[in-house]
Design an enzyme around this catalytic site. Structure first.
Site, PDB file in Angstrom:
ATOM      1  N   GLU A  53       4.550 -11.651  -9.016  1.00 19.40           N
ATOM      2  CA  GLU A  53       4.632 -10.732  -7.972  1.00 19.40           C
ATOM      3  C   GLU A  53       4.146 -11.178  -6.730  1.00 19.40           C
ATOM      4  O   GLU A  53       4.787 -10.803  -5.894  1.00 19.40           O
ATOM      5  CB  GLU A  53       3.669  -9.465  -8.386  1.00 19.40           C
ATOM      6  N   ARG A 113      -2.383   1.008  -6.990  1.00 16.91           N
ATOM      7  CA  ARG A 113      -2.192  -0.293  -6.481  1.00 16.91           C
ATOM      8  C   ARG A 113      -1.669  -0.227  -5.103  1.00 16.91           C
ATOM      9  O   ARG A 113      -2.138  -1.116  -4.434  1.00 16.91           O
ATOM     10  CB  ARG A 113      -1.216  -1.028  -7.220  1.00 16.91           C
TER      11      ARG A 113
END
Length: 799
Positions: A747, A331
């Site tokens: 997030e 990621r």
């Protein structure tokens, strides 16, 4: 005796219901403020519950040469003491890849690793027994030389997982032909989760040789699996329950399981309940953190500062084992572009092995560390060209307005949707925050002040929403309607204060046309909704909301079919003419609209032998990633945001203040604006702490020195910016078919705090007439800021 027909209806038919699509308070808000919300250590346990303390390694690398468990069991108050030899089943509890022993067998891999566990009649007795065991030499360790340098580890080939590469286009040619080549490197520090409720669990044995596990845990199904494997029993013999957590932030995704496994082992061995709760200092030593990263970038740009291509290298410090590091470094690679087109680029991600606790999931899951590389590079490009960083940022944003040379495809091959929204959001915040007027005022201020320097930065966020492990993008829900019309919903997500349960209640109430008070949510349990995914990756509402809605839609269809036959058989009313609203079934007939109370409908359905229970399921469509090629569509959609931060820096001491923050964030059509704004505010402040004050420190032996709030500095109320403006972008629903066209909010706001770090660099750059961008590793403590200021002054004098 009352019959079912005499039971009260859910509500009178004429009661007007408030809308449920807007801001509503957290479903446990009153419990939170009155202290009635029960966390793990609040749960009443049986009188004979065993209390567990852990024996942790004091060395970072070595071998366990002696562990005298029989002597430990004879210590006062001790009922049992266990080591790895006492585990009847699996001893490795690695969540994805092996490498995480539940208790040390021989090799010790970090200071804080669990060597053994003691169970005593009292918590104090257990802790005193652990201390006595060490003091009396019942544990001996042969120390070895540890490794703490991730860069050196990669050079030696010490990795927890193989290196991965994403590559698109002729990046080497782009570097050769570029008008300018910008190079740099940075260290991005880690971060302690510092959840208010530490790691805790309570395990009780069952009559069928199973266990019930109450745990503060983001991934109940994984804990169920690992406990079953450690005990050597089937998964159906283990029930895991989570009502709420006092914070998680990723620290309870995989690293809540070891304590449940240890407690379950002791509970099964002794036939008694067993409780674990880690003191803060032990919690911080025993568990992993956000991955520190070492980043390098070399980018070729044209005369306007537009990136043509290049390479970015990311080295994640993974600690001693894989844990979730493969996906986390992936990621970071996915987000090394942030909101900018890299052109022809290669991104390389290394997973270094070091002798520290295995680093793990943390809000952003590697994305923030990856974004830091490109944001540093953009600042460097701007200083090199003598341009304002915002101008360079806007030139590099993803766009597709030039058909001959579209810049809307990422380095991993995914097309970026809603690029117009990204530009609109940036432009709106630029205007609303008076960016250019403030820039002019700050430049004038800095010209007149040699010590105090102000800085300003506007940075964007583009964050991909989905688990990058495709199989995790699924969720289930279980819906019950009782004969009085009240509704109970259970789903696979967990509540850690983020308001997930509140949003799911809103979804159910909206679908069934009910007041929120009619719907209740129960604890997340593995015996109600099985095989669940972790509550992580910002996907809780997306996945579980859709699963809950699916259950409601299927139940509504069944109720409508029943109503058409039971109430309107002679009129030939079709189910398509029905809807549920304000606690009523509303039916359009030839003679006009007819309304039937929800409670009346439910009781009639019960007597008509219609099932009033339904399960729902959802799997995210359209996502795929070919790891062998480093290309694919790993994300269902992107969430966007932007923040403007202003700082004031004392360049003689390094002290600084964040004086103003303006945020505009994209959540699509918000499920609950009040909760979403709270998430944006909290995420930003937590991100600011990561980048400024939260410094982790280990001594030369690898022992963590920052083990509590006296030595580890999270942001406090006094660190809030005096001016803090937060708004949600309105009028831009999600282009993808998410739950009611909303977007995830857990997030993405975290990375808005990069604007604070960039503003600090901007203030420091004024010391070099804005021609040089300082290297400023994170956290940007006053010490690091002062060193950067001194370096710029020296460079200016020698130039």
């Amino acid at each position: 005796m009352r019959t079912l027909t005499s039971l009260p209806l859910a509500a009178p038919a004429d009661v007007k219901r408030p809308a449920v699509k807007h801001a509503r308070m957290h479903e446990s808000a009153i419990k939170h403020v009155t202290g009635r919300a029960a966390y793990i250590d609040d749960l009443k346990a049986p009188a004979d519950t065993l209390h567990i303390a852990l024996g942790l390694s004091t060395v970072a690398h070595g071998r366990l040469s002696h562990l005298d468990l029989p002597r430990i069991r004879l210590l006062p108050g001790v009922v049992d003491a266990v080591g790895v030899a006492d585990v009847p089943g699996h001893t490795d509890i690695g969540p994805v890849f092996p490498g995480d022993p539940v208790l040390v067998e021989s090799e010790i891999s970090y200071a804080g690793q669990v060597l053994f566990a003691v169970a005593a009649e009292t918590y104090r007795g257990a802790r005193e027994a652990v201390k006595a065991a060490f003091d009396a030499g019942m544990i001996r360790v042969d120390a070895d030389t540890p490794s703490f340098d991730p860069v050196a580890a990669i050079e030696r080939g010490e990795r927890v997982r193989p290196t991965h590469v994403q590559e698109r286009g002729e990046w080497q040619q782009a570097l050769k032909e570029a008008a300018h080549v910008i190079e740099g490197e940075q260290f991005v520090g880690g971060q302690e989760h510092f959840y208010l409720e530490g790691q805790a669990c309570l395990v009780t044995p069952t009559e069928d040789d199973g266990v019930v596990v109450h745990t503060s845990n983001q991934h109940p199904s994984e804990t169920q699996k690992l406990v079953a494997e450690v005990l050597g029993i089937p998964l159906h013999a283990v029930t895991v329950e989570v009502r709420r957590m006092g914070g998680g932030f990723g620290g309870k995704e995989t690293q809540a399981s070891p304590w449940a496994c240890i407690a379950a082992l002791i509970s099964r061995r002794n036939g008694r309940a067993a409780r674990v709760r880690l003191p803060r200092s032990e919690d911080m030593r025993a568990t992993g953190k956000r991955h520190p990263f070492h980043n390098r970038y070399r980018l070729g740009v044209d005369g306007n500062g537009v990136i043509q291509g290049g390479e970015i290298t990311l080295i994640g410090d993974c600690g001693y084992s894989p844990d979730l590091s493969d996906a986390i470094v992936d990621r970071a690679m996915f987000h090394s572009d942030n909101a900018y087109s890299l052109g022809a680029a290669r991104v390389t991600g290394h997973r270094a092995r070091t002798h520290t606790a295995s680093n793990t999931a943390f809000r952003g899951f590697g994305g923030p560390q990856g974004m830091m590389a490109i944001e540093a590079a953009i600042d460097d490009i701007a200083r090199h060209l003598g341009e304002d960083p915002l101008t360079v940022r806007k030139r590099n944003l993803y766009r597709h307005d030039d058909p001959s040379s579209p810049r809307n495809v990422t380095h991993y091959g995914q097309q970026v949707d809603q690029t117009a929204l990204l530009h609109t959001l940036m432009a709106q915040l630029e205007a609303d925050s008076d960016y250019w007027a403030r820039r002019e005022a700050i430049t004038a201020f800095n010209a007149q002040n040699s010590v105090i320097k102000k800085g300003l930065a506007l940075t964007p966020v583009k964050f991909g929403i989905s688990f990058t492990a495709k199989h995790l993008n699924q969720a289930g829900a279980l819906l019950h309607v009782y004969t009085d019309g009240s509704v109970l919903i259970n789903h696979g997500g967990t509540e850690m204060g983020q308001g997930l349960h509140t949003k799911i209640i809103q979804v159910v109430a909206r679908e069934l046309g009910l007041d929120l008070n009619t719907v209740r949510i129960s604890a997340t349990r593995t015996d109600k909704v099985p095989n669940t995914s972790p509550t992580a990756a910002s996907s809780g509402a997306d996945l579980n909301g859709q699963a809950a809605r699916d259950a409601c839609v299927k139940l509504k269809a069944r109720l409508f079919d029943f109503a058409a036959e039971h109430f309107f058989a002679e009129q030939g009313v079709d189910a398509d003419s029905m809807r549920l609203e304000e606690g009523q079934l509303v039916v359009a007939t030839d003679s006009g609209e007819r309304r039937i109370g929800w409670g009346e409908l439910i009781q009639a359905a019960y007597f008509g032998r219609v099932s009033l229970s339904e399960k729902g399921f959802y799997a995210t469509p359209l996502i795929h990633y070919d790891r062998s090629l480093g290309q694919g569509n790993p994300f269902y959609y992107y969430a966007f945001g932007a923040a403007v931060s202003e700082v004031s820096v004392d360049t003689l001491s390094g002290e600084y203040q964040v004086t103003r923050v303006d945020i505009l964030h994209d959540v699509g059509d918000s499920l609950n604006p009040a909760i979403d704004i709270g998430q944006v505010e909290g995420g930003f402040i937590q991100g600011m702490g990561w980048l400024t004050s939260e410094e982790l420190d280990w001594n030369a032996d690898g022992q963590l020195m920052t083990t509590g709030p006296a030595t580890y500095k999270i942001p406090t109320f006094g660190d809030l910016p005096p001016v803090f403006n937060v708004a949600l972008m309105e009028g831009h629903p999600n282009s993808m078919a998410s739950i009611y066209r909303s977007k995830a909010v857990g997030e993405p706001p975290f990375m808005l705090a990069i604007s604070v770090w960039s503003a600090l660099r901007d203030a420091l750059a004024s010391l070099a007439d804005y021609r040089r961008s300082p290297r400023l590793d994170t956290p940007a403590t006053p010490e690091r800021v002062l060193l950067a200021a001194d370096a710029l002054r020296r460079a200016k004098v020698s130039a």
